[in-house]
Design a protein around this motif. Structure first.
Motif, PDB file in Angstrom:
ATOM      1  N   LYS A 257     -26.114  17.795 -14.162  1.00  0.00           N
ATOM      2  CA  LYS A 257     -25.789  17.730 -15.597  1.00  0.00           C
ATOM      3  C   LYS A 257     -24.903  18.901 -16.018  1.00  0.00           C
ATOM      4  O   LYS A 257     -25.141  19.589 -17.017  1.00  0.00           O
ATOM      5  N   ILE A 258     -23.845  19.113 -15.217  1.00  0.00           N
ATOM      6  CA  ILE A 258     -22.884  20.165 -15.543  1.00  0.00           C
ATOM      7  C   ILE A 258     -22.187  19.807 -16.854  1.00  0.00           C
ATOM      8  O   ILE A 258     -21.772  18.670 -17.067  1.00  0.00           O
ATOM      9  N   GLN A 259     -22.034  20.781 -17.725  1.00  0.00           N
ATOM     10  CA  GLN A 259     -21.490  20.540 -19.061  1.00  0.00           C
ATOM     11  C   GLN A 259     -19.961  20.454 -19.040  1.00  0.00           C
ATOM     12  O   GLN A 259     -19.293  21.428 -18.677  1.00  0.00           O
ATOM     13  N   PRO A 260     -19.395  19.315 -19.438  1.00  0.00           N
ATOM     14  CA  PRO A 260     -17.926  19.179 -19.441  1.00  0.00           C
ATOM     15  C   PRO A 260     -17.326  19.740 -20.722  1.00  0.00           C
ATOM     16  O   PRO A 260     -18.007  19.884 -21.735  1.00  0.00           O
TER      17      PRO A 260
ATOM     18  N   ARG B 265     -17.971   7.505 -13.005  1.00  0.00           N
ATOM     19  CA  ARG B 265     -18.461   7.830 -14.357  1.00  0.00           C
ATOM     20  C   ARG B 265     -18.942   9.277 -14.391  1.00  0.00           C
ATOM     21  O   ARG B 265     -20.044   9.579 -14.820  1.00  0.00           O
ATOM     22  N   ALA B 266     -18.051  10.155 -13.942  1.00  0.00           N
ATOM     23  CA  ALA B 266     -18.362  11.573 -13.778  1.00  0.00           C
ATOM     24  C   ALA B 266     -17.665  12.384 -14.864  1.00  0.00           C
ATOM     25  O   ALA B 266     -16.491  12.743 -14.709  1.00  0.00           O
ATOM     26  N   PRO B 267     -18.353  12.697 -15.966  1.00  0.00           N
ATOM     27  CA  PRO B 267     -17.661  13.319 -17.108  1.00  0.00           C
ATOM     28  C   PRO B 267     -17.094  14.702 -16.823  1.00  0.00           C
ATOM     29  O   PRO B 267     -16.003  15.017 -17.299  1.00  0.00           O
ATOM     30  N   PHE B 268     -17.808  15.529 -16.063  1.00  0.00           N
ATOM     31  CA  PHE B 268     -17.273  16.868 -15.789  1.00  0.00           C
ATOM     32  C   PHE B 268     -16.034  16.771 -14.905  1.00  0.00           C
ATOM     33  O   PHE B 268     -14.992  17.349 -15.214  1.00  0.00           O
ATOM     34  N   GLU B 269     -16.139  16.027 -13.811  1.00  0.00           N
ATOM     35  CA  GLU B 269     -15.002  15.906 -12.901  1.00  0.00           C
ATOM     36  C   GLU B 269     -13.813  15.254 -13.605  1.00  0.00           C
ATOM     37  O   GLU B 269     -12.670  15.686 -13.440  1.00  0.00           O
ATOM     38  N   TRP B 270     -14.070  14.231 -14.396  1.00  0.00           N
ATOM     39  CA  TRP B 270     -12.997  13.555 -15.115  1.00  0.00           C
ATOM     40  C   TRP B 270     -12.279  14.524 -16.055  1.00  0.00           C
ATOM     41  O   TRP B 270     -11.052  14.647 -16.022  1.00  0.00           O
ATOM     42  N   SER B 271     -13.029  15.226 -16.899  1.00  0.00           N
ATOM     43  CA  SER B 271     -12.392  16.085 -17.898  1.00  0.00           C
ATOM     44  C   SER B 271     -11.635  17.237 -17.239  1.00  0.00           C
ATOM     45  O   SER B 271     -10.545  17.611 -17.694  1.00  0.00           O
ATOM     46  N   GLU B 272     -12.184  17.801 -16.166  1.00  0.00           N
ATOM     47  CA  GLU B 272     -11.484  18.875 -15.461  1.00  0.00           C
ATOM     48  C   GLU B 272     -10.154  18.379 -14.886  1.00  0.00           C
ATOM     49  O   GLU B 272      -9.123  19.055 -14.987  1.00  0.00           O
ATOM     50  N   HIS B 273     -10.169  17.193 -14.299  1.00  0.00           N
ATOM     51  CA  HIS B 273      -8.967  16.718 -13.619  1.00  0.00           C
ATOM     52  C   HIS B 273      -7.989  16.020 -14.562  1.00  0.00           C
ATOM     53  O   HIS B 273      -6.815  15.856 -14.194  1.00  0.00           O
TER      54      HIS B 273
ATOM     55  N   MET C  52     -22.857   9.856 -20.856  1.00  0.00           N
ATOM     56  CA  MET C  52     -22.939  11.260 -21.221  1.00  0.00           C
ATOM     57  C   MET C  52     -24.394  11.673 -21.438  1.00  0.00           C
ATOM     58  O   MET C  52     -24.815  12.759 -21.011  1.00  0.00           O
ATOM     59  N   ALA C  53     -25.183  10.807 -22.071  1.00  0.00           N
ATOM     60  CA  ALA C  53     -26.592  11.116 -22.282  1.00  0.00           C
ATOM     61  C   ALA C  53     -27.323  11.260 -20.955  1.00  0.00           C
ATOM     62  O   ALA C  53     -28.206  12.114 -20.796  1.00  0.00           O
ATOM     63  N   GLN C  54     -26.941  10.433 -19.986  1.00  0.00           N
ATOM     64  CA  GLN C  54     -27.585  10.474 -18.680  1.00  0.00           C
ATOM     65  C   GLN C  54     -27.185  11.692 -17.862  1.00  0.00           C
ATOM     66  O   GLN C  54     -28.027  12.306 -17.189  1.00  0.00           O
ATOM     67  N   THR C  55     -25.903  12.051 -17.880  1.00  0.00           N
ATOM     68  CA  THR C  55     -25.383  13.054 -16.945  1.00  0.00           C
ATOM     69  C   THR C  55     -25.089  14.417 -17.580  1.00  0.00           C
ATOM     70  O   THR C  55     -24.723  15.338 -16.846  1.00  0.00           O
ATOM     71  N   VAL C  56     -25.242  14.525 -18.886  1.00  0.00           N
ATOM     72  CA  VAL C  56     -24.887  15.780 -19.563  1.00  0.00           C
ATOM     73  C   VAL C  56     -26.008  16.299 -20.460  1.00  0.00           C
ATOM     74  O   VAL C  56     -26.293  17.499 -20.478  1.00  0.00           O
ATOM     75  N   ALA C  57     -26.670  15.394 -21.211  1.00  0.00           N
ATOM     76  CA  ALA C  57     -27.654  15.821 -22.212  1.00  0.00           C
ATOM     77  C   ALA C  57     -28.764  16.661 -21.577  1.00  0.00           C
ATOM     78  O   ALA C  57     -29.237  16.363 -20.471  1.00  0.00           O
TER      79      ALA C  57
END
Length: 206
Positions: A196-199, A104-112, A17-22
């Motif tokens: 870094k799209i925000q999930p 390890r894609a937090p936005f795609e994971w949470s959306e789906h 999350m720190a890598q792909t969102v922060a």
């Protein structure tokens, strides 16, 4: 052939999350007033395709990628085709969730996670997606859906055994669609992670 990850895939979720969102997103969403005329044509197409009323705000992720309206159009043509495609929605969401977890894609994971639940996936099944195709409890068909994702990511090709299992239940259109489905959502994960799209919820799905 590289060995696919068919079992539980564990990773440091806070570090990812720190890598792909922060400190993201790397580009701010446009306002609708800032979207180009070419982009606004795509806004109309998306609202119509997914029955999004004018009163509902357009998604930030789309307002970011509309900075490149030509690319956005190409993505959406394929995305709409896959969303209304011949693979059943529940099967599609199993594949997308396994892909999003392995990427390890937090936005795609949470959306789906939300989309998968809307199409009948339970929290227990989502748990099992993180455990992979070898986890007990899947039907042979479901296991092959997950195994196909694992093989395509590891070796960029499905094995004969996985193909043959899916082909027992799916017709040729579904078989042709499946690798494109996986590839499309991998492409999307690469873009969303890098922007870094925000999930909404990250890797938490309960």
């Amino acid at each position: 052939m590289p060995e696919p990850i068919t079992g539980t895939y564990s990773f440091d979720a806070p570090a990812r999350m720190a890598q792909t969102v922060a400190d993201g997103p790397r580009y701010a969403p446009l306002t609708l007033e800032e979207v180009s005329p070419e982009g606004m044509e795509q806004v109309k197409v998306i609202r119509a395709a997914f029955s999004i009323p004018e009163s509902r705000p357009f998604p930030d992720v789309s307002l970011i990628t509309l900075r490149h309206p030509g690319m956005f159009k190409g993505q959406m043509v394929l995305g709409i085709e896959l969303a209304k495609g011949v693979i059943p929605a529940r099967d599609r969401e199993l594949a997308v969730l396994r892909l999003a977890w392995l990427a390890r894609a937090p936005f795609e994971w949470s959306e789906h996670v939300d989309i998968g639940k809307a199409f009948g996936l339970t929290v227990e099944e989502i748990d099992r997606v993180t455990e992979g195709s070898s986890a007990p409890g899947w039907t042979a068909h479901e296991s092959a859906i997950l195994r196909g994702v694992e093989e395509l990511l590891s070796d960029h090709c499905m094995s004969d055994a996985t193909w043959d299992t899916l082909a027992q239940s799916w017709d040729e259109k579904q078989m042709l669609e499946y690798p494109m489905l996986v590839g499309s959502y991998l492409m999307t994960a690469l873009q969303q992670n890098s922007l870094k799209i925000q999930p909404k919820g990250g890797f938490d799905y309960r």
